[in-house]
Each structure stands twice: as structure tokens, then as C-alpha cells.
Design an enzyme around this catalytic site. Structure first.
Site, PDB file in Angstrom:
ATOM      1  N   ASP A  86       0.862  -1.181   0.000  1.00 12.99           N
ATOM      2  CA  ASP A  86       0.000   0.000   0.000  1.00 12.99           C
ATOM      3  C   ASP A  86       0.904   1.237   0.000  1.00 12.99           C
ATOM      4  OD1 ASP A  86      -1.871   2.016   0.593  1.00 12.99           O
ATOM      5  OD2 ASP A  86      -3.045   0.705   1.882  1.00 12.99           O
ATOM      6  N   ASP A  97      -3.550   7.436  -2.927  1.00 15.79           N
ATOM      7  CA  ASP A  97      -3.396   6.300  -2.017  1.00 15.79           C
ATOM      8  C   ASP A  97      -3.847   5.067  -2.801  1.00 15.79           C
ATOM      9  OD1 ASP A  97      -3.500   4.587   0.164  1.00 15.79           O
ATOM     10  OD2 ASP A  97      -5.099   5.664   1.212  1.00 15.79           O
ATOM     11  N   HIS A 157     -11.844   6.040   2.604  1.00 12.05           N
ATOM     12  CA  HIS A 157     -11.886   7.320   3.321  1.00 12.05           C
ATOM     13  C   HIS A 157     -11.801   8.480   2.351  1.00 12.05           C
ATOM     14  CE1 HIS A 157      -7.497   7.193   2.629  1.00 12.05           C
ATOM     15  NE2 HIS A 157      -7.677   5.902   2.806  1.00 12.05           N
ATOM     16  N   HIS A 165      -6.679  10.688   6.053  1.00  9.18           N
ATOM     17  CA  HIS A 165      -8.004  10.236   6.499  1.00  9.18           C
ATOM     18  C   HIS A 165      -8.784  11.479   6.895  1.00  9.18           C
ATOM     19  CE1 HIS A 165      -6.078   6.107   7.529  1.00  9.18           C
ATOM     20  NE2 HIS A 165      -6.535   6.135   6.291  1.00  9.18           N
ATOM     21  N   GLU A 192     -11.091   0.952  -0.745  1.00  7.96           N
ATOM     22  CA  GLU A 192     -10.137  -0.120  -0.522  1.00  7.96           C
ATOM     23  C   GLU A 192     -10.775  -1.357   0.088  1.00  7.96           C
ATOM     24  OE1 GLU A 192      -7.059   0.946   2.404  1.00  7.96           O
ATOM     25  OE2 GLU A 192      -8.011   2.891   2.609  1.00  7.96           O
ATOM     26  N   GLU A 287      -6.748  -1.107  -3.751  1.00 13.47           N
ATOM     27  CA  GLU A 287      -7.190   0.259  -3.461  1.00 13.47           C
ATOM     28  C   GLU A 287      -6.880   1.206  -4.621  1.00 13.47           C
ATOM     29  OE1 GLU A 287      -5.100   2.140  -0.188  1.00 13.47           O
ATOM     30  OE2 GLU A 287      -6.693   3.620   0.084  1.00 13.47           O
TER      31      GLU A 287
HETATM   32 MN    MN Z   1      -6.395   4.313   2.094  1.00 11.53          MN
HETATM   33 MN    MN Z   2      -3.739   2.817   1.243  1.00 16.50          MN
END
Ligand code: MN
Ligand code: MN
Length: 304
Positions: A86, A97, A157, A165, A192, A287
Site C-alpha cells: 500500500d 493512495d 476514506h 483520512h 479499498e 485500493e
Molecule cells: Mn487508504
Molecule cells: Mn492505502
């Protein structure tokens, strides 16, 4: 509200994050050190013109999320299992992200496939104005059809500038609390899906290798080391998550650990504990980051 094309810096961050993510399958190999993999991916992020938006996370098997090698610990890629990589890229605080799962050995490929399929299913239905509930429902239905469970207490998020976040939860299951929340124009969101053959939720482990500045002001006096660490953190990362691996030039390792612990107790740093599947089930994750404009939803972290 004006919300046309995604911001330039977000597109750049997305392109870097996607490139870095897509390097993972060729370097995640049995016996390889997670630290070496993470440092390589973080270096590539910088080389491509962004900053890592958070430390490279490399979470193996029942470890669902938030593991990055610390100052003294590392992990080794096993001969068989699921390796979630990630990564995040930041350009002027605009954050992308993104994550994928590398299947090592073939045994657990159907789990990874289910997570990928869930993200694909969501990508196909995203529209400005849709309910976040419907994203969660789509993930749950897709995953259950394959005989697995979504991880209920891990979620996507919203993302703001310098805030990974940002407050809005994008559920991985049919979560009624997301009924009233919608994809409003101008919103950046990460979706995700986490998929497991375990109990379907994670618990916190005691290991904390990722921190972020909370944005608060000190209420009690800081030691000189705490002060030094805090000012380095604010200057380099603002409120973005970081690892002590990135601060070894500031002070010796043992002092760094003590200062980070002190700042956490004093409420100035937030620690992100490693998250482990409650039934020790295997976990897969995919994600993407999306940007919502007035008339469509852009995939910011699309593969080339
Ligand atoms: Mn994330
Ligand atoms: Mn992530």
C-alpha cells in the site's frame, strides 16, 4: 460548486503512486526483506517527483494493514501467502493512495481475485452523487459471491490536502451509517476493499511503526529531544504519516524512540497500530483513489 477536472497536483500524485505500486509485483519475492522493498518504493516515489504520502505499508497474510518496517524490526516475504503493498504519493499535499496484493505461491489467489473484483465492480458504478452505502454494499455482495467476507472495520476514506483520512468513511460492507453520505463534486476518496476468509474484522496489535502529527499544541513541557523531533516532523511531513526510519538523521535511534513515545503520550503524535485479522484469517486488499467532478468520477491511480 466548481468541480471540473481533478487538480493537476492530484493527477501527478496519482500517476506516481500507480507507477510505484505497479513495481511491487516484480520485487516482492520469497526471502526478500520488507525493508528493502519499502525503501526502494519510497525512493522511487521521490525520484518520480513526489513525496511518500505515508510510509510504504507491507502487510503479510493475517496482518491486514499498517505494518511498515520499523527501526529495529523487519519482515521477510514468505514462500506462500498474500502480501499487501500500500503506497501513497503526495504532490504539494495532494495525496493519492493505492494498494495491490501480491500472491506468493498460488494457494490464496482466489482471495486476492475477490478483492480486485470488488474494486473493479465499484469502479464501474461510481457516479457523482451516489451514496457511499452503495459502494459498501457492492463490495460486500461481490466478496460474498466468492465465498469470502469483507473486513467490516477497515474502510476507505475521503482525502483532503495533507490529510490522508479526512473524516468520511467509505465502507467495505452494507453499512447503514453511510446511507446519508454521498460522492459530492470536489471530493477525493480512496476505496479499498479488504477481503478475508477469517472473522471479518481486525484488532490492533501492540506494534506501532507509523505516526502522524495530530496538529495539537503542547499542553505540558517537552524535553529538548521531543521538541527537536516535533519540529523536524512538522517541517518535513506536516500532518502526513511518517516512520522513524525517515528521521534517523535527526538523532540516534534510541533517543528517537523515546521522543516519539513521549510525544504520543502528550497527544502530539498519533500512533497507528498494526491491524491483524481477528481470526488470523488471510487478508487481501486492492485500493484506488478517485476524484469526483460535477459530471464524472476519475480514477486517479489507474495503471498505465
Ligand atoms: Mn487508504
Ligand atoms: Mn492505502
Amino acid at each position: 460548486m466548481a468541480a471540473g477536472e481533478p487538480p493537476e497536483d492530484l493527477l501527478k500524485a496519482g500517476s506516481v503512486a500507480a507507477k510505484v505500486r505497479d513495481l511491487a509485483p516484480s520485487i516482492v519475492k520469497p526471502g526478500e526483506s520488507c525493508r528493502r522493498i519499502c525503501e526502494y518504493l519510497e525512493d522511487e516515489t521521490r525520484r518520480l517527483g513526489a513525496q511518500p504520502a505515508f510510509p510504504c505499508n507491507i502487510s503479510i497474510n493475517e496482518v491486514a494493514a499498517h505494518y511498515t518496517p520499523g527501526l529495529r524490526d523487519d519482515c521477510i516475504i514468505p514462500d506462500e501467502g498474500l502480501v499487501k503493498v500500500d503506497v501513497g504519493a503526495s504532490v504539494e499535499g495532494y495525496i493519492a493512495d493505492t494498494a495491490l496484493t501480491v500472491v506468493v505461491g498460488d494457494r490464496w489467489s482466489s482471495l486476492a481475485e475477490a478483492a480486485r473484483e470488488a474494486l473493479e465492480a465499484v469502479t464501474k458504478i461510481l457516479k457523482p452523487g451516489m451514496r457511499l452505502y452503495d459502494i459498501g454494499r457492492t463490495i460486500e455482495v461481490t466478496v460474498k459471491r466468492r465465498g469470502f467476507k469483507p473486513v467490516r472495520n477497515l474502510s476507505g476514506h475521503s482525502i483532503d490536502r495533507y490529510r490522508i483520512h479526512a473524516g468520511l468513511v467509505v465502507p467495505n460492507h452494507a453499512d447503514r451509517t453511510a446511507w446519508l453520505h454521498r460522492l459530492t463534486p470536489g471530493l477525493t476518496v480512496a476505496v479499498e476493499p479488504f477481503v478475508t476468509n477469517g472473522r471479518g474484522f481486525v484488532r490492533e496489535a501492540s506494534t506501532v511503526n507509523i505516526y502522524a502529527y495530530t496538529g495539537r499544541k503542547p499542553k505540558t513541557p517537552l524535553t529538548s529531544e521531543e521538541e527537536k523531533l516535533l519540529s523536524a516532523v512538522v517541517e518535513r511531513f506536516k500532518t502526513l504519516p511518517f516512520t522513524l526510519r525517515w528521521l534517523t538523521d535527526v538523532m540516534p535511534v534510541d533517543k528517537l524512540e523515546t521522543a516519539a513515545r513521549g510525544l504520543t503520550v502528550k497527544g502530539l503524535l498519533h500512533g497507528y497500530p498494526v491491524l491483524i485479522e481477528a481470526g488470523k484469517g488471510m487478508v487481501a486488499q486492492y485500493e484506488h483513489t478517485f476524484y469526483v467532478s460535477r459530471d464524472r468520477v476519475y480514477v486517479v491511480t489507474l495503471e498505465e
